[in-house]
Scaffold this motif. Sequence first.
Motif, mmCIF file in Angstrom:
data_model
loop_
_atom_site.group_PDB
_atom_site.id
_atom_site.type_symbol
_atom_site.label_atom_id
_atom_site.label_comp_id
_atom_site.label_asym_id
_atom_site.label_seq_id
_atom_site.Cartn_x
_atom_site.Cartn_y
_atom_site.Cartn_z
ATOM 1 N N MET A 1 0.855 -1.172 0.000
ATOM 2 C CA MET A 1 0.000 0.000 0.000
ATOM 3 C C MET A 1 0.899 1.232 0.000
ATOM 4 O O MET A 1 2.036 1.184 0.470
ATOM 5 C CB MET A 1 -0.921 0.003 1.216
ATOM 6 C CG MET A 1 -1.939 -1.126 1.239
ATOM 7 S SD MET A 1 -3.100 -1.045 -0.152
ATOM 8 C CE MET A 1 -4.050 0.406 0.301
ATOM 9 N N TYR A 2 0.372 2.338 -0.498
ATOM 10 C CA TYR A 2 1.204 3.531 -0.673
ATOM 11 C C TYR A 2 1.805 3.994 0.653
ATOM 12 O O TYR A 2 3.017 4.239 0.748
ATOM 13 C CB TYR A 2 0.381 4.656 -1.299
ATOM 14 C CG TYR A 2 1.204 5.882 -1.623
ATOM 15 C CD1 TYR A 2 1.943 5.952 -2.791
ATOM 16 C CD2 TYR A 2 1.232 6.968 -0.750
ATOM 17 C CE1 TYR A 2 2.702 7.071 -3.094
ATOM 18 C CE2 TYR A 2 1.992 8.088 -1.033
ATOM 19 C CZ TYR A 2 2.727 8.136 -2.213
ATOM 20 O OH TYR A 2 3.470 9.234 -2.492
ATOM 21 N N SER A 3 0.986 4.085 1.697
ATOM 22 C CA SER A 3 1.473 4.597 2.979
ATOM 23 C C SER A 3 2.498 3.664 3.606
ATOM 24 O O SER A 3 3.513 4.111 4.157
ATOM 25 C CB SER A 3 0.299 4.822 3.941
ATOM 26 O OG SER A 3 -0.415 3.615 4.141
ATOM 27 N N THR A 4 2.264 2.358 3.511
ATOM 28 C CA THR A 4 3.220 1.401 4.064
ATOM 29 C C THR A 4 4.523 1.440 3.276
ATOM 30 O O THR A 4 5.613 1.379 3.856
ATOM 31 C CB THR A 4 2.638 -0.025 4.046
ATOM 32 O OG1 THR A 4 1.369 -0.029 4.681
ATOM 33 C CG2 THR A 4 3.555 -0.994 4.758
ATOM 34 N N ARG B 1 5.785 4.004 1.743
ATOM 35 C CA ARG B 1 6.500 5.213 2.136
ATOM 36 C C ARG B 1 7.216 5.008 3.466
ATOM 37 O O ARG B 1 8.335 5.480 3.668
ATOM 38 C CB ARG B 1 5.526 6.389 2.243
ATOM 39 C CG ARG B 1 5.037 6.934 0.915
ATOM 40 C CD ARG B 1 6.183 7.520 0.107
ATOM 41 N NE ARG B 1 6.799 8.671 0.766
ATOM 42 C CZ ARG B 1 6.446 9.930 0.569
ATOM 43 N NH1 ARG B 1 5.463 10.205 -0.286
ATOM 44 N NH2 ARG B 1 7.054 10.900 1.205
ATOM 45 N N ARG B 2 6.558 4.298 4.380
ATOM 46 C CA ARG B 2 7.151 4.042 5.693
ATOM 47 C C ARG B 2 8.443 3.259 5.595
ATOM 48 O O ARG B 2 9.342 3.416 6.424
ATOM 49 C CB ARG B 2 6.134 3.290 6.547
ATOM 50 C CG ARG B 2 6.451 3.307 8.038
ATOM 51 C CD ARG B 2 5.328 2.689 8.833
ATOM 52 N NE ARG B 2 5.713 1.430 9.421
ATOM 53 C CZ ARG B 2 4.930 0.378 9.521
ATOM 54 N NH1 ARG B 2 3.712 0.412 9.027
ATOM 55 N NH2 ARG B 2 5.354 -0.721 10.107
ATOM 56 N N GLY C 1 9.257 5.581 -2.233
ATOM 57 C CA GLY C 1 8.610 6.831 -2.598
ATOM 58 C C GLY C 1 8.343 6.920 -4.082
ATOM 59 O O GLY C 1 8.326 5.917 -4.802
ATOM 60 N N ASP D 1 6.980 5.227 -9.302
ATOM 61 C CA ASP D 1 6.576 4.671 -8.014
ATOM 62 C C ASP D 1 7.506 3.503 -7.684
ATOM 63 O O ASP D 1 7.486 2.465 -8.354
ATOM 64 C CB ASP D 1 5.124 4.187 -8.100
ATOM 65 C CG ASP D 1 4.558 3.773 -6.751
ATOM 66 O OD1 ASP D 1 5.345 3.388 -5.879
ATOM 67 O OD2 ASP D 1 3.328 3.828 -6.585
ATOM 68 N N ARG E 1 7.471 1.315 -5.564
ATOM 69 C CA ARG E 1 6.864 0.021 -5.216
ATOM 70 C C ARG E 1 6.984 -0.970 -6.375
ATOM 71 O O ARG E 1 6.904 -2.185 -6.177
ATOM 72 C CB ARG E 1 5.387 0.210 -4.854
ATOM 73 C CG ARG E 1 5.145 0.978 -3.564
ATOM 74 C CD ARG E 1 3.672 1.138 -3.280
ATOM 75 N NE ARG E 1 3.003 1.981 -4.261
ATOM 76 C CZ ARG E 1 1.698 2.152 -4.337
ATOM 77 N NH1 ARG E 1 0.895 1.496 -3.494
ATOM 78 N NH2 ARG E 1 1.157 2.939 -5.254
ATOM 79 N N PRO F 1 -1.892 9.235 -2.275
ATOM 80 C CA PRO F 1 -2.024 7.819 -2.623
ATOM 81 C C PRO F 1 -3.429 7.399 -3.032
ATOM 82 O O PRO F 1 -3.630 6.324 -3.554
ATOM 83 C CB PRO F 1 -1.650 7.123 -1.312
ATOM 84 C CG PRO F 1 -2.131 8.065 -0.260
ATOM 85 C CD PRO F 1 -1.905 9.451 -0.821
ATOM 86 N N ARG F 2 -4.449 8.268 -2.810
ATOM 87 C CA ARG F 2 -5.831 7.817 -3.002
ATOM 88 C C ARG F 2 -6.296 7.915 -4.446
ATOM 89 O O ARG F 2 -7.173 7.165 -4.879
ATOM 90 C CB ARG F 2 -6.765 8.629 -2.107
ATOM 91 C CG ARG F 2 -6.535 8.411 -0.604
ATOM 92 C CD ARG F 2 -7.554 9.182 0.206
ATOM 93 N NE ARG F 2 -8.903 8.755 -0.112
ATOM 94 C CZ ARG F 2 -9.963 9.554 -0.051
ATOM 95 N NH1 ARG F 2 -9.799 10.825 0.289
ATOM 96 N NH2 ARG F 2 -11.160 9.104 -0.347
#
Length: 501
Positions: free
Chosen positions: A246-249, A251-252, A256, A262, A264, A484-485
């Motif tokens: 997921m985008y937020s995970t 980034r953590r 980035g 992206d 990911r 990310p949405r």
Amino acid sequence: MFRLSRLARFLLPLTVSGITLLSGCAGMTQATRGAGVADANAPVDEQQVNALYAQLDQASGQYEDALQLVRSGDQQQADQTLDKALDQLKVAAAKCGDVAGCDPQRFFSVFDHLLRLKDGSFIAGDEGDTLPDTPDAGVTGDAPSPVIQALPRAQQSVTLLRGHKLSDLIAMNGPVKAALEEWLTWLRPQLMNAYINYEYMRYEMWPAYRKADLPEAILFGILAKESGGKVHAVSRSGAAGPLQFMYSTGRRFGLGTVDGFDERFDPALSAKANAAYMDEQLKVFNDNLELTLAAYNGGEGRVRRLVDGRSISFYDPKIYFSLPAETRDYVPMVLAAAWLFLHPQRYHLKFPHVDARPGHIELQRPASLSELTVCLGEAGGKRDGWFRVLRNLNPRLNPQKAQPAGTRLNAPKVLEKAYATSCAAGHWPTLAADLHAASDPTMPASMRMRHYRVRRGDTLSGIVRRLGCSNVHTVARMNHLHPPRYAIRAGHTLKLPRCTR
């Protein structure tokens, strides 16, 4: 290459004084321990144990250095480095049995890691050898190794997770057995494709897991379940990449967006992030692999609240039936794929041999990945073509966009000669360019643009996938949508390119 005669100087003393001692030590009770083996009740000498583990790590690193020297052609230096590494392994392994607190399984773990190094297997045998058809022979396609033959049978497929055999952590319960059946029946093609895709990316993904001392089988299991080894996979929920962050995970864990790309979708970076995530959550859940996988799929917050600091099984009804059906399915499916990776022949399964040696292609004329796929055809005997492999190994490139001459592309080594023969000049690249020109992305935007009216329940990733577009971010930029949405609403009209898969 190192020959069998060179290994014999190492294997005989190691088998007698090192591996045999370790396997004996591992199986002894206190009553049967004798002279020369550490007393189970003796105080642990942490300084001496740590010194042995440091020697083990140093020898492992030197061995890998020797492999690199072989590949670079420095045979003399490679011989010296290998001798030093093997001598240090032998000495440290032999001493482990005499030192209280020294874990022999840690040495077996290192042996297992070295045996799985691509094109390694202690460089035993001549090129062209194949693995013997034995249940624990391995699945990497490397040549048979005298080290494998020297190890006790029970230790040949040892892979550790925090000091425990992986086989001890994968319970053959109902859910895992059901998952095995799924992989071996209607999901068998997906499993095979995942294995092939992984083999071509292994040199990029496996180092992160090896560095974190995590089992490669788990990496494969996650990849097989999450994306099937398709680097550009995007889920309906917005998870992306081969390991579906997921985008937020993402980034953590350092994934980035750099220059519009992206991260990911980068197999090496996503594997590194995944290894960091697994390491973090294993500590949170007291090395419970099943709970860690549940957290990866269902969210660590949710699983942490359910566990509430207790030592509890994933299959405990209070945990199991409080998790979404997707997570209850996910954990055994990952474990089953990992188990099949380790033990394929126990289930009448034979993974294909893949010549996945990494290489490069330097373009002698402008070409896109799509054009290269056409002109390469079935080079190397690959019946389904090379598009997926080239996409996975060059994730930052738009497959439809021609790259200029001189561009260096990642590609399997087997394609280097095929490119020079089929794609540098002649009929095939001309044909490929002609076919590609029919959907040339450089034609005027007014001729390529189309519009789509958003319906209730639509997501941007779902629209892109359904209409055959290859890049969510291109569509997002065209419509000024932000990660990310990538929020869209029913009734909104999106501008889309004339998409092609």
